[in-house]
Design a protein around this motif. Structure first.
Motif, PDB file in Angstrom:
ATOM      1  N   MET A 198      -1.950  55.922  17.512  1.00 40.88           N
ATOM      2  CA  MET A 198      -2.667  57.028  16.895  1.00 40.88           C
ATOM      3  C   MET A 198      -1.971  58.338  17.230  1.00 40.88           C
ATOM      4  SD  MET A 198      -5.175  56.070  15.221  1.00 40.88           S
ATOM      5  CE  MET A 198      -5.391  54.366  14.850  1.00 40.88           C
ATOM      6  N   VAL A 199      -1.927  59.207  16.252  1.00 42.04           N
ATOM      7  CA  VAL A 199      -1.318  60.507  16.512  1.00 42.04           C
ATOM      8  C   VAL A 199      -2.196  61.264  17.496  1.00 42.04           C
ATOM      9  CG1 VAL A 199      -0.516  62.638  15.483  1.00 42.04           C
ATOM     10  CG2 VAL A 199      -0.385  60.513  14.196  1.00 42.04           C
ATOM     11  N   LEU A 200      -1.598  61.686  18.605  1.00 43.50           N
ATOM     12  CA  LEU A 200      -2.374  62.355  19.642  1.00 43.50           C
ATOM     13  C   LEU A 200      -2.154  63.860  19.564  1.00 43.50           C
ATOM     14  CD1 LEU A 200      -4.040  61.991  22.330  1.00 43.50           C
ATOM     15  CD2 LEU A 200      -1.851  62.059  23.488  1.00 43.50           C
ATOM     16  N   SER A 241      -3.918  52.768  27.208  1.00 46.03           N
ATOM     17  CA  SER A 241      -3.978  52.582  25.757  1.00 46.03           C
ATOM     18  C   SER A 241      -2.783  51.797  25.243  1.00 46.03           C
ATOM     19  CB  SER A 241      -4.056  53.930  25.055  1.00 46.03           C
ATOM     20  OG  SER A 241      -2.863  54.625  25.261  1.00 46.03           O
ATOM     21  N   GLN A 242      -1.803  51.597  26.052  1.00 42.19           N
ATOM     22  CA  GLN A 242      -0.627  50.883  25.558  1.00 42.19           C
ATOM     23  C   GLN A 242      -0.703  49.379  25.790  1.00 42.19           C
ATOM     24  OE1 GLN A 242       1.794  52.026  23.693  1.00 42.19           O
ATOM     25  NE2 GLN A 242       2.792  50.035  23.638  1.00 42.19           N
ATOM     26  N   ARG A 246      -9.024  64.253  25.747  1.00 45.62           N
ATOM     27  CA  ARG A 246      -8.438  63.734  24.510  1.00 45.62           C
ATOM     28  C   ARG A 246      -7.854  62.335  24.722  1.00 45.62           C
ATOM     29  NH1 ARG A 246      -3.544  66.939  21.898  1.00 45.62           N
ATOM     30  NH2 ARG A 246      -4.750  68.700  22.614  1.00 45.62           N
ATOM     31  N   GLN A 296      -8.882  58.598  23.144  1.00 43.33           N
ATOM     32  CA  GLN A 296      -7.915  57.674  22.542  1.00 43.33           C
ATOM     33  C   GLN A 296      -7.969  56.311  23.218  1.00 43.33           C
ATOM     34  OE1 GLN A 296      -6.585  58.668  19.774  1.00 43.33           O
ATOM     35  NE2 GLN A 296      -4.656  59.719  20.134  1.00 43.33           N
ATOM     36  N   TYR A 318       3.352  49.176  18.643  1.00 39.62           N
ATOM     37  CA  TYR A 318       1.958  49.330  19.021  1.00 39.62           C
ATOM     38  C   TYR A 318       1.156  48.089  18.645  1.00 39.62           C
ATOM     39  CZ  TYR A 318       3.380  54.092  19.749  1.00 39.62           C
ATOM     40  OH  TYR A 318       4.042  55.195  20.202  1.00 39.62           O
ATOM     41  N   TYR A 366     -10.855  54.489  22.100  1.00 42.47           N
ATOM     42  CA  TYR A 366     -10.626  53.980  20.746  1.00 42.47           C
ATOM     43  C   TYR A 366      -9.843  52.678  20.796  1.00 42.47           C
ATOM     44  CZ  TYR A 366      -8.663  53.525  16.102  1.00 42.47           C
ATOM     45  OH  TYR A 366      -8.290  53.033  14.885  1.00 42.47           O
ATOM     46  N   LYS A 367      -8.854  52.678  21.667  1.00 41.98           N
ATOM     47  CA  LYS A 367      -8.057  51.452  21.830  1.00 41.98           C
ATOM     48  C   LYS A 367      -8.962  50.301  22.266  1.00 41.98           C
ATOM     49  CE  LYS A 367      -4.120  49.714  21.415  1.00 41.98           C
ATOM     50  NZ  LYS A 367      -3.330  49.810  20.185  1.00 41.98           N
ATOM     51  N   MET A 416      -2.884  53.673  10.989  1.00 42.20           N
ATOM     52  CA  MET A 416      -2.370  53.413  12.321  1.00 42.20           C
ATOM     53  C   MET A 416      -0.856  53.216  12.264  1.00 42.20           C
ATOM     54  SD  MET A 416      -3.237  50.296  14.844  1.00 42.20           S
ATOM     55  CE  MET A 416      -2.342  50.204  16.391  1.00 42.20           C
ATOM     56  N   MET A 421      -0.343  57.853  20.766  1.00 45.76           N
ATOM     57  CA  MET A 421      -0.936  57.067  21.846  1.00 45.76           C
ATOM     58  C   MET A 421      -1.629  55.850  21.230  1.00 45.76           C
ATOM     59  SD  MET A 421      -3.406  58.581  24.753  1.00 45.76           S
ATOM     60  CE  MET A 421      -4.420  57.528  25.750  1.00 45.76           C
ATOM     61  N   GLY A 422      -1.156  54.709  21.604  1.00 50.46           N
ATOM     62  CA  GLY A 422      -1.766  53.476  21.091  1.00 50.46           C
ATOM     63  C   GLY A 422      -1.788  53.390  19.577  1.00 50.46           C
ATOM     64  N   HIS A 434     -10.032  59.704  14.736  1.00 51.28           N
ATOM     65  CA  HIS A 434      -9.416  58.368  14.565  1.00 51.28           C
ATOM     66  C   HIS A 434     -10.481  57.293  14.594  1.00 51.28           C
ATOM     67  CE1 HIS A 434      -5.363  59.785  14.719  1.00 51.28           C
ATOM     68  NE2 HIS A 434      -5.465  60.292  15.927  1.00 51.28           N
ATOM     69  N   THR A 459      -2.400  56.813  29.362  1.00 49.48           N
ATOM     70  CA  THR A 459      -1.415  56.357  28.384  1.00 49.48           C
ATOM     71  C   THR A 459      -1.162  54.860  28.544  1.00 49.48           C
ATOM     72  OG1 THR A 459      -0.388  58.506  28.616  1.00 49.48           O
ATOM     73  CG2 THR A 459       0.852  56.820  27.449  1.00 49.48           C
ATOM     74  N   ALA A 468      -9.011  63.807  18.084  1.00 47.17           N
ATOM     75  CA  ALA A 468      -8.829  62.449  18.595  1.00 47.17           C
ATOM     76  C   ALA A 468      -9.994  61.564  18.197  1.00 47.17           C
ATOM     77  CB  ALA A 468      -8.665  62.481  20.102  1.00 47.17           C
TER      78      ALA A 468
END
Lengths: 1080, 175
Positions: B110-112, A92-93, A120, A124, B20, A127-128, B1, B107-108, A161, A89, A158
């Motif tokens: 995006m819907v997780l 990705s933040q 998952r 993500q 974000y 992706y980030k 997003m 998350m970041g 996206h 987490t 996931a």
């Protein structure tokens, strides 16, 4: 409730304090929450915003350090699931880009993790990374595919996206996946997923939405891919039972996709029915979406709007501004020539209520576009534009007034209609200006003043005087900005020829020639001078010629006289900016190996004679002087000027051929206020009326409105009616040939006219360079004064300085209009040649010839001898390492000169490096040849004459010999010597020949700085150091004999002390120093 | 997003803000429609009003408006489940938990996860971990740092130099 919250919040810092106390001091690392506590504590303790910002920044830096510390990486390696989750987490933040390579392998590893939640999150996180640094994750695209096929739905979701994003960027690369997406969607819709994924008994709605979007992107304009999706879309539509909000979301997405992909009629029909459900829904969110759907559907199927016309009408009066806006957007897209006036009126009504700047800007743009495209008549068009200008005011896009003015100026195919339109505009503006205390935005005023200035001649009743009075009132208005005032002033200037000896104009001139605004003052003066020359003014401000290309003399040849005058007084020729730049760069060089001779002489022969017999024999076109700086740098340019026409005459402006037919058609009086304008005015004053208008409308009224709004939508072929298709012809078609600059011509014309009244102020300034030019001139002027002892007398320095001042003033005034001159569309036109005095020409010749040598200081061209056939002139170029003499032999006659020979008598003091004699086989009629000699001094002297002769033969006549002589001074060989104090000391001790002398100076100037400055400027001595009231200077006599000077100033006396290795040099130099110091 | 998630109370006081993407400030006026358009840009504000709180999501055009509306619903329901009858004070005093819940959902940007039970399970697991750490160190504040220290292999690694027989892996067994 809120009170409690506030109280609790104020108590927070205290709470944290307690925590801290309980935590004790044994904690090695500050814990997270106590860190938060201390942060809050320190923030509450702070007093200023600045300190707070500092603190937060520090905190941020700390945080960043924590994140990039190995902690996160370690957590990633942890066996604890929760920790790994947390780490992912965090990654990705707020993960820093530079750290990606470090953790990338770890995260890739996590893609194979046994727990789906980890997989998952890993997807993500990747992706980030893809978003922040797409290049670094390029190699794992295969892994994304694996994720898409993951046995767990969450992981697959996931990965969608990523695919949505990548497909948006490049749909064609992922066409092969269409099948997979369709299969997934089929399974989802078919309820094959675990019940966990159901939301309000809808299977994985967000997943469906995502998939539908992807399919839409893939199927766009692609019949084959679209084919694959038809079934599943149909299925989705069917399955979506309207039980919950979320089904609407899926439905909307379905409709969107169906209209995006290659159309299939059955599906379209179903989708249209769905849209109906949205539009008719009482729920405001659904209604909004329905309208939104309509806006893009309408382009494909305008009939759909007809079905929902009543709903749309209702939405127009909806209290929610978002709904209203969407409705207007919809109407904007169905606008055609028949319904334009109703729709535009609706838009204007909305505009009145709207306060948001963005809405105003976009809506005003739309209205202007519609008005231009579909205007039913002139009156309506002008009134609508008036409304646009008064509402849009100064926030609207500047293109709108520009386009409008261009449209007016260029007109349409029908002359008569043009006139009507213009006349109507003039009349409506006059009536608007009639209103007392009305406030109009500046842009509107500018438009008005331009139109009035340009077209008020169309008025059959009412004199220019009347218009002028109105403009005058505007000018005197305090709220008018200075930019607008300039526009108005331009209009006044244009009107002046039509209203000769107008009192108002006199008043304006009087008023503004003392204005503090330099620009206005400039314009006032221009106007004043123009008024004195009515003929010129009439030529300049032709009626209805705003579209004619004004021709500007870009070569500024009308300035020739002025330039010549300047050069005559010793000013340096103009150097373009880039050349000066180069010179600056190359100043460090000691030797210049560039072959001067070649380019120099080729330039000479080319110095464009344009077949015009000048009594003086020699005359050079201004183009040469203007361009020579550039051409001189090129090696071969002999042909360069041959094609150049003479472009400029004394008048500065050539009357254009046409004298437009004066047969003004019968001008019908136009009603001064139409309903629309009235509407706007009223709205500006009181809004209620327009609203009342709304509310009072009965159902029948709405019907009527509907019929007006949707007229022409159903019956005719749809495509031609839809505004967005390119085939629609503009009502006001623009003439293609005319370019952008048109409507700004006004001011440029204004500028050009200056040329007629004073030699100085008539320079249309192209850029700021000219200023530098003059400054340069001043500078070199100074250098010259110092060097050329013989040529010193000229008062050039002061001259150029005052010139500089003047020019500065003028250019400041001209700054705003000057930009107009950069428009390249202006043609260059050419009036008769300026007649120049022969001396002036010669100077321009020098300037042209010497441009290439400009990196060195040089003297003026001095005429040595002449007769009726030839002129011999010479010029010294003080190069860093030598003295260069340039001889120029100009053939003034129209006959060829043969066996020309230039010989210099050698003396013991000089050494001439090139062979002293030189013969030109032939000098063509009216051309000039030049040669240069490098001169070296053998023995020091004060002044020495250099003599020589020119021999030539004309046709079969006997040889004619012409003698000349030239004075060469010691100073021609003195160059500054740049040494440091230490070297000076050493040199001083090693030099033997001493000369001391006290020089009396006028009391007022007997100070050290002045003396030093004088010596530096006039003798070009290098100031090595200044200590107290003593100074040391150094110079060298070419080729390399140093001479040192120690200088002390006290009580009106300057003590000079020379030392040099050469025995005679100090004496000679002392003489020169004495001369300049006493003179000063 | 999803660009940002904001929670305000009825007085416009911010109660939670999660960005974000770096973002400029916005000052919306709420209309009946659950949607606001921000000037000029592609961004939309989608919001829902619950009791004293406004939940505002700022999204770009790649999100479905209605989908986001239901996502807000999921978010609020999850909060309600975790806090048992959530109220504004919960958001103030347990802002960390709210952020954790949000992190499980989005998350970041995006819907997780949209399954409420799934989110609650994750949060529970986190709480459990936190509690076990709390038992170890006594005070929650110290617990975090203590566990962090334990996970920092620097200390054992230093001991390890020269003596391979002492192994790190027995440390995690504390949890």
């Amino acid at each position: 409730m809120s009170d409690i919250v506030e109280k609790t919040l104020t108590a927070l810092p205290g709470l944290f304090l307690q925590h801290q106390a309980a935590g004790g001091s044994g904690v090695p690392r500050v814990s997270v929450s106590s860190r938060l506590g201390s942060l809050i504590r320190s923030i509450t303790a702070l007093t200023s915003k600045h300190e707070e910002e500092k603190l937060i920044q520090q905190e941020l830096a700390n945080l960043k350090a924590t994140v990039s510390a190995p902690g996160t990486t370690l957590d990633l390696q942890s066996t604890n699931l929760v920790e790994v989750c947390m780490a992912l987490t965090i990654v990705s933040q707020i993960f820093p880009r530079e750290m990606i390579p470090a953790v990338l392998p770890l995260i890739e590893e996590k893609l194979q993790h046994s727990k789906e939640i980890i997989r998952r999150k890993a997807v993500q996180a990747l992706y980030k990374f893809h978003l922040i640094a797409p290049n670094q994750v390029q190699h794992i695209h295969v892994k994304f595919r694996k994720a898409l096929c993951d046995r767990d739905v969450g992981v697959m979701a996931a990965s969608l996206h990523i695919y949505l994003r990548m497909i948006k960027e490049n749909p064609s690369a992922y066409k092969d996946l269409t099948g997979s997406f369709v299969t997934i969607l089929k399974q989802v819709v078919g309820g094959k997923l675990p019940v966990d994924f159901n939301y309000h008994s809808v299977p994985a709605p967000w997943l469906q939405i995502q998939l539908l979007r992807i399919l839409g992107l893939l199927g766009k304009d692609d019949p084959r891919t679209s084919e694959l999706t038809y079934d599943v879309l149909d299925e989705s539509l069917r399955r979506a039972e309207l039980s919950h909000n979320i089904t609407y979301a899926i439905l909307f997405e379905c409709v969107h996709t169906i209209y995006t992909i290659y159309p299939k009629p059955e599906l379209l029909e179903k989708a249209a029915r769905c849209i109906g459900k949205f539009v008719l829904s009482p729920k405001i969110n659904l209604k909004y979406l329905g309208l939104k759907a309509l806006t893009y559907v309408i382009q494909q199927d305008p009939n759909l709007a007809l079905q929902h016309q009543m709903t749309i009408i209702e939405c127009l009066d909806h209290p929610d501004p978002i709904i209203k806006r969407e409705t207007l957007e919809l109407l904007y897209r169905i606008t055609n020539a028949q319904n334009v006036s109703v729709i535009v009126q609706k838009m204007l009504e909305y505009l009145q209520q709207s306060k948001e700047e963005y809405i105003i800007i976009s809506l005003v743009g739309k209205i202007a576009e519609l008005a231009e495209k579909y205007a039913p008549d002139n009156e309506w068009f002008i009134q609508t534009m008036n409304a646009v200008f008064s509402v849009g005011g100064d926030v609207m896009h500047p293109d709108i007034p520009n386009n409008f003015l261009r449209l007016l100026a260029e007109g349409f195919d029908d002359e008569n209609e043009d006139k009507q339109l213009r006349l109507y505009a003039v009349q409506s503006y006059l009536s608007l200006l009639e209103i007392e205390n009305a406030f109009y935005p500046q842009r509107f005023l500018q438009v008005m003043s331009w139109v009035l200035g340009e077209y008020s001649y169309l008025l059959d009743k009412g004199t220019p005087e009347m218009v002028l009075t109105k403009l005058y009132r505007l000018l005197m208005n305090k709220s008018t900005t200075s930019e607008t005032k300039t526009w108005i002033m331009a209009a006044v200037t244009k009107l002046t020829p039509q209203a000769l000896s107008s009192k108002t104009v006199e008043k304006i001139i009087q008023e503004f020639s003392v204005s503090l605004d330099t620009c206005m003052r400039q314009h006032a003066f221009e106007l004043k001078h123009l008024q004195e020359n009515v003929e010129l003014m009439k030529n300049l401000f032709l009626v209805d010629k705003s579209c004619e290309d004004l021709v500007v003399d870009a070569s500024l040849s009308f300035l020739d006289g002025f330039v010549a005058e300047g050069l005559d007084q010793g000013a340096a020729p103009y150097k373009p900016h880039h050349q000066r730049q180069e010179e600056k760069l190359s100043q460090g060089k000691v030797l210049n190996f560039e072959p001067y001779g070649l380019s120099f002489s080729s330039n000479m022969s080319s110095s464009g004679y344009t077949g015009r017999q000048s009594p003086a024999g020699i005359s050079l076109s201004s183009d040469v002087s203007g361009n020579s700086a550039e051409t001189g740098q090129k090696e071969t340019n002999s042909l360069k000027l041959e094609g150049v026409k003479k472009l400029w005459g004394k008048e500065g402006y050539l009357p254009k051929k046409e004298n437009k037919a004066k047969n003004n058609p019968e001008l019908q009086p136009v009603p001064q206020d139409s309903t629309l304008m009235e509407n706007v005015d009223q709205m500006m004053i009181k809004k209620e009326q327009s609203q009342a208008l709304h509310h009072s409308e009965e159902e029948a009224e709405k019907q009527r409105l509907a019929s007006t709004l949707f007229v022409g939508l159903g019956s005719e072929s749809a495509v031609s009616l839809l505004g967005k298709t390119d085939t629609v012809s503009h009502k006001f078609r623009r003439k293609s040939k005319v370019n952008d600059t048109k409507n700004r011509k006004v001011t440029s014309a204004h500028n050009i006219n200056c040329s007629s009244f004073s030699p100085l102020s008539n320079a249309p300034y192209e850029d700021n360079n000219h200023l530098n030019n003059f400054q340069d001139k001043g500078d070199t002027g100074l250098k010259k004064c110092s060097l050329g002892s013989e040529f010193l007398e000229s008062s050039l320095k002061s001259d150029s300085l005052t010139e500089l001042d003047l020019v500065e003033n003028l250019s400041v005034c001209n700054l705003s209009p000057s930009s107009l001159f950069e428009d390249n569309s202006m043609e260059i036109f050419h009036p008769p040649q300026p007649t120049l005095s022969s001396s002036a020409t010669e100077i321009s010749l020098t300037s042209s010839l010497l441009e290439e040598l400009n990196e060195h200081v040089h003297s003026d061209l001095v005429e040595l001898c002449n007769n009726e056939m030839i002129t011999v002139s010479s010029c010294k170029i003080w190069k860093d390492d030598s003295l260069l003499l340039v001889w120029m032999v100009a053939n003034k006659s129209n006959l060829e000169l043969k066996s020309m020979n230039l010989e210099i008598t050698s003396t013991e003091n000089f050494k001439i490096l090139e062979h002293p004699g030189f013969s030109f086989p032939v000098i063509e009629a009216e051309s000039t040849t030049s040669i240069q000699h490098c001169v070296q001094m053998e023995k020091p002297f004060t002044e020495e004459g250099l003599s020589g002769y020119v021999k030539y033969q004309m046709e079969e006549d006997p040889c004619i010999q012409l003698e000349f002589s030239l004075t060469i001074s010691l100073l021609d060989f003195i160059r500054p010597m740049k040494i440091c104090t230490e070297d000076f000391g050493k040199l001083w001790l090693s030099s033997g020949n001493d000369v001391k002398q006290n020089v009396k100076m006028p009391d007022s100037q007997a100070n050290l700085p002045f003396a030093l400055k004088t010596l530096q400027q006039k003798l070009r001595l290098h100031i090595v150091d200044i200590i107290g009231n003593e100074g040391i200077l150094a110079c060298q006599l070419l080729p390399s004999i140093p001479c040192l000077l120690h200088l002390r100033a006290y009580a009106g006396i300057v003590a000079l002390w020379f030392r040099s290795s050469c025995s005679t040099l100090p004496d000679y130099l002392l003489y020169q120093c004495q001369k300049v110091l006493e003179e000063s | 997003m999803i660009k940002a998630i904001l929670i305000f109370n009825n007085h416009g006081k911010p109660r939670l803000s999660k960005f974000y993407q770096p973002y400029v400030s916005i000052s919306p006026r709420f209309n009946p429609c659950s949607l606001l358009l921000i000037g000029g840009s592609d961004n939309k504000l989608i919001y829902r009003h619950y009791a004293t709180l406004y939940f505002v999501f700022c999204v770009d055009s790649s999100e479905s408006e209605l989908g986001i509306l239901d996502l807000i619903q999921v978010f609020v329901e999850t909060l309600d489940k975790c806090f048992e009858n959530v109220c504004e004070l919960d958001l103030i005093f347990h802002v960390d938990k709210v952020h954790n819940i949000l992190a499980e959902m989005v998350m970041g940007g995006m819907v997780l996860e949209t399954n409420m039970n799934e989110i609650v399970t994750q949060i529970d697991a986190q709480n459990k971990l936190e509690k076990s750490e709390a038992g170890l160190a006594g005070a929650p504040a110290r617990a975090v740092s203590a566990v962090k220290n334990m996970n920092l292999p620097e200390i054992p690694r230093n001991i390890n130099i020269g003596d391979i027989s002492i192994k790190v892996p027995n440390l995690p067994s504390f949890k």
